[in-house]
Motif scaffolding. Structure first.
Motif, PDB file in Angstrom:
ATOM      1  N   THR A 273      16.442  13.857   3.024  1.00  0.00           N
ATOM      2  CA  THR A 273      15.070  13.760   3.499  1.00  0.00           C
ATOM      3  C   THR A 273      15.028  14.385   4.881  1.00  0.00           C
ATOM      4  OG1 THR A 273      15.432  11.612   4.528  1.00  0.00           O
ATOM      5  CG2 THR A 273      14.660  11.617   2.249  1.00  0.00           C
ATOM      6  N   GLY A 274      13.896  14.927   5.250  1.00  0.00           N
ATOM      7  CA  GLY A 274      13.780  15.456   6.604  1.00  0.00           C
ATOM      8  C   GLY A 274      14.783  16.547   6.902  1.00  0.00           C
ATOM      9  N   ARG A 275      15.697  16.280   7.815  1.00  0.00           N
ATOM     10  CA  ARG A 275      16.523  17.335   8.354  1.00  0.00           C
ATOM     11  C   ARG A 275      17.688  17.742   7.462  1.00  0.00           C
ATOM     12  NH1 ARG A 275      18.964  13.960  13.468  1.00  0.00           N
ATOM     13  NH2 ARG A 275      20.604  12.845  12.359  1.00  0.00           N
ATOM     14  N   ARG A 276      18.050  16.912   6.508  1.00  0.00           N
ATOM     15  CA  ARG A 276      19.123  17.254   5.557  1.00  0.00           C
ATOM     16  C   ARG A 276      20.465  17.498   6.251  1.00  0.00           C
ATOM     17  NH1 ARG A 276      17.192  20.180   0.243  1.00  0.00           N
ATOM     18  NH2 ARG A 276      15.165  19.230  -0.013  1.00  0.00           N
ATOM     19  N   ALA A 277      20.628  17.037   7.435  1.00  0.00           N
ATOM     20  CA  ALA A 277      21.918  17.171   8.102  1.00  0.00           C
ATOM     21  C   ALA A 277      22.858  16.082   7.607  1.00  0.00           C
ATOM     22  CB  ALA A 277      21.743  17.070   9.612  1.00  0.00           C
ATOM     23  N   LEU A 278      24.121  16.249   7.894  1.00  0.00           N
ATOM     24  CA  LEU A 278      25.120  15.261   7.507  1.00  0.00           C
ATOM     25  C   LEU A 278      25.290  14.223   8.606  1.00  0.00           C
ATOM     26  CD1 LEU A 278      27.826  17.634   6.004  1.00  0.00           C
ATOM     27  CD2 LEU A 278      26.353  16.063   4.744  1.00  0.00           C
ATOM     28  N   THR A 279      25.503  12.973   8.190  1.00  0.00           N
ATOM     29  CA  THR A 279      25.910  11.905   9.093  1.00  0.00           C
ATOM     30  C   THR A 279      27.380  11.638   8.818  1.00  0.00           C
ATOM     31  OG1 THR A 279      23.708  10.917   9.096  1.00  0.00           O
ATOM     32  CG2 THR A 279      25.542   9.530   9.799  1.00  0.00           C
ATOM     33  N   PHE A 280      28.205  11.723   9.860  1.00  0.00           N
ATOM     34  CA  PHE A 280      29.655  11.634   9.713  1.00  0.00           C
ATOM     35  C   PHE A 280      30.206  10.304  10.196  1.00  0.00           C
ATOM     36  CE2 PHE A 280      31.124  15.839   8.522  1.00  0.00           C
ATOM     37  CZ  PHE A 280      30.057  16.649   8.839  1.00  0.00           C
ATOM     38  N   GLY A 281      31.291   9.872   9.570  1.00  0.00           N
ATOM     39  CA  GLY A 281      32.116   8.840  10.141  1.00  0.00           C
ATOM     40  C   GLY A 281      32.967   9.425  11.264  1.00  0.00           C
TER      41      GLY A 281
ATOM     42  N   ARG B 259      28.634  18.908  17.476  1.00  0.00           N
ATOM     43  CA  ARG B 259      29.616  18.770  18.548  1.00  0.00           C
ATOM     44  C   ARG B 259      30.655  17.746  18.114  1.00  0.00           C
ATOM     45  NH1 ARG B 259      29.032  17.740  24.943  1.00  0.00           N
ATOM     46  NH2 ARG B 259      30.885  16.412  25.184  1.00  0.00           N
ATOM     47  N   GLN B 260      31.931  18.065  18.377  1.00  0.00           N
ATOM     48  CA  GLN B 260      33.015  17.139  18.042  1.00  0.00           C
ATOM     49  C   GLN B 260      33.815  16.833  19.292  1.00  0.00           C
ATOM     50  OE1 GLN B 260      36.001  18.556  15.265  1.00  0.00           O
ATOM     51  NE2 GLN B 260      36.596  16.485  14.710  1.00  0.00           N
ATOM     52  N   ASP B 261      33.927  15.545  19.610  1.00  0.00           N
ATOM     53  CA  ASP B 261      34.758  15.084  20.723  1.00  0.00           C
ATOM     54  C   ASP B 261      35.991  14.395  20.164  1.00  0.00           C
ATOM     55  OD1 ASP B 261      31.659  14.703  21.912  1.00  0.00           O
ATOM     56  OD2 ASP B 261      33.138  15.583  23.281  1.00  0.00           O
ATOM     57  N   PRO B 262      37.088  14.374  20.918  1.00  0.00           N
ATOM     58  CA  PRO B 262      38.341  13.806  20.405  1.00  0.00           C
ATOM     59  C   PRO B 262      38.164  12.400  19.862  1.00  0.00           C
ATOM     60  CG  PRO B 262      38.722  14.909  22.495  1.00  0.00           C
ATOM     61  CD  PRO B 262      37.233  14.886  22.296  1.00  0.00           C
ATOM     62  N   GLY B 263      38.674  12.189  18.653  1.00  0.00           N
ATOM     63  CA  GLY B 263      38.630  10.865  18.060  1.00  0.00           C
ATOM     64  C   GLY B 263      37.266  10.428  17.588  1.00  0.00           C
ATOM     65  N   GLN B 264      36.314  11.356  17.579  1.00  0.00           N
ATOM     66  CA  GLN B 264      34.964  11.010  17.157  1.00  0.00           C
ATOM     67  C   GLN B 264      34.536  11.892  16.007  1.00  0.00           C
ATOM     68  OE1 GLN B 264      32.015  10.519  20.174  1.00  0.00           O
ATOM     69  NE2 GLN B 264      33.521  10.089  21.767  1.00  0.00           N
ATOM     70  N   GLY B 265      33.509  11.428  15.341  1.00  0.00           N
ATOM     71  CA  GLY B 265      32.925  12.253  14.294  1.00  0.00           C
ATOM     72  C   GLY B 265      32.074  13.357  14.892  1.00  0.00           C
ATOM     73  N   LEU B 266      31.408  14.075  14.018  1.00  0.00           N
ATOM     74  CA  LEU B 266      30.557  15.169  14.455  1.00  0.00           C
ATOM     75  C   LEU B 266      29.152  14.644  14.732  1.00  0.00           C
ATOM     76  CD1 LEU B 266      32.915  16.508  12.829  1.00  0.00           C
ATOM     77  CD2 LEU B 266      31.328  18.340  12.345  1.00  0.00           C
TER      78      LEU B 266
ATOM     79  N   GLY C 152      18.574   3.588  10.669  1.00  0.00           N
ATOM     80  CA  GLY C 152      19.048   4.937  10.443  1.00  0.00           C
ATOM     81  C   GLY C 152      20.310   4.950   9.615  1.00  0.00           C
ATOM     82  N   ASN C 153      20.763   6.152   9.320  1.00  0.00           N
ATOM     83  CA  ASN C 153      21.981   6.315   8.523  1.00  0.00           C
ATOM     84  C   ASN C 153      23.225   6.128   9.378  1.00  0.00           C
ATOM     85  OD1 ASN C 153      20.320   7.035   6.400  1.00  0.00           O
ATOM     86  ND2 ASN C 153      20.560   9.223   6.765  1.00  0.00           N
ATOM     87  N   SER C 154      24.266   5.604   8.756  1.00  0.00           N
ATOM     88  CA  SER C 154      25.550   5.484   9.455  1.00  0.00           C
ATOM     89  C   SER C 154      26.682   5.461   8.447  1.00  0.00           C
ATOM     90  CB  SER C 154      25.592   4.223  10.327  1.00  0.00           C
ATOM     91  OG  SER C 154      25.583   3.071   9.531  1.00  0.00           O
ATOM     92  N   VAL C 155      27.857   5.861   8.915  1.00  0.00           N
ATOM     93  CA  VAL C 155      29.069   5.881   8.094  1.00  0.00           C
ATOM     94  C   VAL C 155      30.185   5.249   8.898  1.00  0.00           C
ATOM     95  CG1 VAL C 155      30.767   7.337   6.938  1.00  0.00           C
ATOM     96  CG2 VAL C 155      28.350   7.971   6.879  1.00  0.00           C
ATOM     97  N   THR C 156      30.907   4.341   8.272  1.00  0.00           N
ATOM     98  CA  THR C 156      32.018   3.659   8.927  1.00  0.00           C
ATOM     99  C   THR C 156      33.304   3.936   8.166  1.00  0.00           C
ATOM    100  OG1 THR C 156      30.543   1.889   9.669  1.00  0.00           O
ATOM    101  CG2 THR C 156      32.907   1.453   9.716  1.00  0.00           C
ATOM    102  N   GLN C 157      34.294   4.436   8.882  1.00  0.00           N
ATOM    103  CA  GLN C 157      35.603   4.716   8.284  1.00  0.00           C
ATOM    104  C   GLN C 157      36.664   3.847   8.925  1.00  0.00           C
ATOM    105  OE1 GLN C 157      35.113   9.426   8.586  1.00  0.00           O
ATOM    106  NE2 GLN C 157      37.169   8.808   7.903  1.00  0.00           N
ATOM    107  N   MET C 158      37.735   3.625   8.195  1.00  0.00           N
ATOM    108  CA  MET C 158      38.859   2.905   8.762  1.00  0.00           C
ATOM    109  C   MET C 158      39.469   3.735   9.884  1.00  0.00           C
ATOM    110  SD  MET C 158      41.598   3.285   5.675  1.00  0.00           S
ATOM    111  CE  MET C 158      42.974   2.552   6.542  1.00  0.00           C
TER     112      MET C 158
END
Lengths: 115, 113
Positions: free
Chosen positions: B96-104, A36-43, B1-7
């Motif tokens: 590992t596990g679910r192999r899904a992507l974690t997004f910024g 799910r993607q909300d405005p200004g947010q990641g997935l 847990g996993n996390s990603v931070t973007q500008m």
């Protein structure tokens, strides 16, 4: 051409209705995902399935349900229990083979609006 | 847990300017790292990837180097074009596990002529 298709592109739902979003892939991928993607947010991950007849909850599964009866299909139902369903929904798939660089391929998305 | 931070964006540049979009991550183990691009109203397309430390991913003039010591994967391009205007997402998969992507949260790039 191989790829992922999602339908419909736009979907409007009245409050209290369930709606089902379609996702089909012809890439012969074992794993499929809903984000799910909300405005200004990641997935954010809703559900995922790594093999036919098996699926797991993601981070925000409440108010959603899925099925995986065929390898190529992974439909998502947004139920009336989902409190804020207006969003852009993206389906993805990937190979489960051992390569660490397996990318996820994304469909074009379905934009759901609750009226 | 996993996390990603973007500008945070938006990032507004003139055509032919140099682009950097910062991305740092937190993960267990040794994740693979990705940059995806999203054009308005569309799904995501893979831009580039790196699967181990010091790998450099590159595509269409964009580059990013997997820096394990700084847990970073910054996206760069030497000369942007108007057609590069889009939202850019940094993501990781720990396989590992679910192999899904974690997004910024994504960074919107606007390139002006």
């Amino acid at each position: 051409d191989g790829g992922i298709t999602q339908s419909p592109k736009y979907l409007f739902r009245k409050e209290g209705q369930n709606v089902t979003l379609s996702c089909e892939q012809n890439l012969n991928h074992d794993a499929m995902y809903w984000y799910r993607q909300d405005p200004g947010q990641g997935l954010r991950l809703i559900y995922y399935s790594q093999i036919v007849n098996d699926f797991q909850k993601g981070d925000i599964a409440e108010g959603y349900s899925v099925s995986r009866e065929k390898k190529e299909s992974f439909p998502l139902t947004v139920t009336s229990a989902q409190k804020n369903p207006t969003a852009f929904y993206l389906c993805a798939s990937s190979s489960r083979q051992g390569d660490r660089g397996n990318e996820q391929f994304f469909g074009p998305g379905t934009r759901l609006t609750v009226l | 847990g996993n996390s990603v931070t973007q500008m945070e964006g938006p990032v507004t540049l003139s055509e032919e300017a140099f682009l950097t979009i910062n991305c740092t991550y937190t993960a267990t183990g040794y994740p693979s790292l990705f940059w995806y691009v999203q054009y308005p109203g569309e799904g995501l397309q893979l831009l580039l990837k790196a699967t181990k430390a010091d790998d450099k991913g590159s595509n269409k003039g964009f580059e990013a180097t997997y820096r394990k010591e700084t847990t970073s994967f910054h996206l760069e391009k030497g000369s942007v074009q108007v057609s590069d205007s889009a939202v850019y997402f940094c993501a990781l998969s720990d396989y590992t596990g679910r192999r899904a992507l974690t997004f910024g949260s994504g960074t919107r790039l606007q390139v002006q002529p």
